[in-house]
Motif scaffolding. Structure first.
Motif, short mmCIF file in Angstrom:
data_model
loop_
_atom_site.label_atom_id
_atom_site.label_comp_id
_atom_site.label_asym_id
_atom_site.label_seq_id
_atom_site.Cartn_x
_atom_site.Cartn_y
_atom_site.Cartn_z
N THR A 127 0.78 -1.20 0.01
CA THR A 127 -0.10 -0.08 -0.05
C THR A 127 1.00 0.93 0.11
OG1 THR A 127 -0.15 0.03 2.49
CG2 THR A 127 -1.93 -1.10 1.22
N VAL A 128 2.16 1.02 0.22
CA VAL A 128 3.09 2.34 0.30
C VAL A 128 4.29 1.95 -1.12
CG1 VAL A 128 4.79 3.64 1.44
CG2 VAL A 128 2.75 2.81 2.41
N PRO A 129 4.41 2.60 -1.98
CA PRO A 129 5.20 2.56 -3.20
C PRO A 129 6.60 2.77 -2.56
CG PRO A 129 4.18 4.56 -3.62
CD PRO A 129 3.36 4.02 -2.34
N PHE A 130 7.59 1.83 -3.28
CA PHE A 130 8.88 1.86 -3.19
C PHE A 130 9.35 3.22 -3.71
CE2 PHE A 130 9.39 -2.78 -3.54
CZ PHE A 130 8.51 -3.09 -2.31
N LYS A 131 10.46 3.91 -2.82
CA LYS A 131 11.21 4.96 -3.47
C LYS A 131 12.49 4.66 -4.07
CE LYS A 131 9.64 8.01 0.01
NZ LYS A 131 9.68 9.10 1.23
N SER A 132 12.50 4.14 -5.41
CA SER A 132 13.64 3.63 -6.09
C SER A 132 13.45 3.68 -7.30
CB SER A 132 13.62 1.95 -5.86
OG SER A 132 14.43 1.24 -6.47
N ASP A 133 14.60 3.99 -7.93
CA ASP A 133 14.50 4.24 -9.54
C ASP A 133 14.62 2.93 -10.32
OD1 ASP A 133 14.32 6.95 -9.17
OD2 ASP A 133 16.74 7.22 -9.28
N ASP A 134 14.80 1.91 -9.54
CA ASP A 134 14.78 0.52 -10.20
C ASP A 134 13.73 -0.10 -10.54
OD1 ASP A 134 17.62 0.91 -10.25
OD2 ASP A 134 17.90 0.09 -8.17
N VAL A 135 12.69 0.43 -10.28
CA VAL A 135 11.44 -0.32 -10.16
C VAL A 135 10.41 0.37 -11.07
CG1 VAL A 135 11.86 -1.50 -7.97
CG2 VAL A 135 10.26 0.53 -8.14
N GLU A 136 9.30 -0.45 -11.49
CA GLU A 136 7.97 0.04 -11.94
C GLU A 136 7.09 -0.23 -11.21
OE1 GLU A 136 7.80 1.46 -14.74
OE2 GLU A 136 9.40 0.99 -15.96
N ILE A 137 6.04 0.92 -11.16
CA ILE A 137 4.92 0.87 -9.99
C ILE A 137 3.48 0.96 -10.82
CG2 ILE A 137 3.89 1.88 -8.05
CD1 ILE A 137 6.87 2.85 -7.44
N LEU A 138 2.90 -0.09 -10.62
CA LEU A 138 1.49 -0.04 -11.30
C LEU A 138 0.36 0.19 -10.16
CD1 LEU A 138 -0.44 -0.52 -13.76
CD2 LEU A 138 -0.44 -3.20 -13.18
N GLU A 139 -0.46 0.97 -10.36
CA GLU A 139 -1.39 1.16 -9.54
C GLU A 139 -2.60 0.25 -9.63
OE1 GLU A 139 -4.80 4.46 -8.28
OE2 GLU A 139 -2.65 5.35 -8.47
N LEU A 140 -3.08 -0.77 -8.76
CA LEU A 140 -4.11 -1.46 -8.89
C LEU A 140 -5.33 -1.24 -8.43
CD1 LEU A 140 -1.94 -4.79 -7.63
CD2 LEU A 140 -2.40 -4.14 -9.99
N SER A 141 -5.58 -0.56 -7.34
CA SER A 141 -6.74 -0.15 -6.67
C SER A 141 -6.62 0.82 -5.78
CB SER A 141 -7.32 -1.41 -6.06
OG SER A 141 -6.74 -1.72 -4.83
N GLU A 142 -7.90 1.60 -5.60
CA GLU A 142 -7.94 2.98 -4.71
C GLU A 142 -9.19 2.36 -3.91
OE1 GLU A 142 -7.82 7.47 -4.48
OE2 GLU A 142 -8.43 6.45 -6.34
N SER A 143 -9.26 2.46 -2.50
CA SER A 143 -10.12 2.46 -1.62
C SER A 143 -10.43 3.71 -0.77
CB SER A 143 -9.94 1.25 -0.92
OG SER A 143 -9.85 -0.09 -1.55
#
Length: 282
Positions: free
Chosen positions: A144-160
């Motif tokens: 529920t908390v995205p990583f602070k990293s330039d090495d990863v991709e982040i996909l938002e799956l849901s919002e509640s």
């Protein structure tokens, strides 16, 4: 002992350079160094002599190298045998809250799109997820908390959306019983405290939805929850909704390394992406 630590040792032994080994293994130099350190602690022996311009195997390192090679070859044979059975493996780890809010309800649907995939699922802390992704111990992470990293991709799956609820018996004076505080991250917590200063005096503080709900089952209280989590309890008349905190919300994210060359991970990501698009199109 993780076989990947031995593979890392073999790569360093071949390249005689932590940076080159890290590049070849798609790891960070610090991750390579950490693996070698753990191997040295495990065998209680130094494996490399670290000089300014060179890296040489110690006597212990020379003894370990043929065993590491043999184990690696055995692993490759086992992997080939598994491939003959057309079974693919994927490891996915999640924080407890991301599991409750997203993965528990959607894992069967995701798996239904992929044939002959065996999934290993684990529950870990946010800090563990970040380390395991960067060290290639897991393929995918949900949090529920995205990583602070330039090495990863982040996909938002849901919002509640978040709302204030309370036990039915407390509906007349809910704020006086706001005794459970869930950790939703610093910014969200600060916004909640501005709306409901009473929550600063909460007697129960936790980052786990399950811990909070278990406590709520035996202690009448007001609580701030994501609407999809609270709705089944509202339907059973165990909770009553008092106020929406919109636009405050909790999001779930799928996280994976940018430099992934694994086809099955790409397929999995495509399925998650399509599910997000389908829900947005409803």
């Amino acid at each position: 002992m993780d076989i990947r630590f031995l593979v890392t040792f073999m790569e360093v032994a071949q390249t005689r350079h932590f940076g080159k080994a890290a590049e070849n293994l798609y790891l960070t130099p610090s991750a390579v160094s950490a693996r070698i350190k753990q191997l040295e602690e495990y065998f209680n022996s130094a494996l490399f002599v670290r000089n300014r311009n060179s890296l040489q195997l110690t006597a212990a390192g020379e003894k370990l190298l043929p065993f590491a090679t043999s184990l690696s070859e055995t692993l490759e044979q086992a992997r080939a045998a598994m491939n003959e059975e057309s079974i693919q493996y994927l490891s996915i780890a999640s924080t407890a809250n991301a599991w409750d809010m997203y993965l528990k309800q959607n894992l069967d649907e995701v798996k239904g799109h992929l044939d002959d995939v065996s999934i290993r699922a684990e529950i870990c802390s946010h800090e563990q997820l970040s380390r395991m992704i960067h060290e290639h111990i897991i393929d995918l992470a949900l949090t529920t908390v995205p990583f602070k990293s330039d090495d990863v991709e982040i996909l938002e799956l849901s919002e509640s959306m978040l709302s204030l609820y309370c036990s039915l018996e407390l509906a007349e004076q809910p704020l006086g019983h706001l005794s459970i505080s869930l950790d939703w991250g610093r910014k969200t917590n600060e916004a909640i405290e501005k709306i409901y200063p009473e929550i600063k005096k909460a007697g129960m503080r936790t980052g786990s939805l399950q811990v909070a709900l278990n406590y709520l089952s035996t202690n009448k209280s007001a609580i701030i929850l994501p609407e999809p989590i609270a709705q089944p309890l509202v339907n059973k008349s165990e909770l009553v909704m008092l106020d929406s905190l919109a636009p405050l919300s909790v999001k779930c994210y799928l996280i994976y390394l940018k430099q992934t060359k694994n086809a099955r991970i790409g397929q999995f990501i495509d399925v998650f992406t399509q599910m997000v698009k389908n829900k947005q199109g409803r």
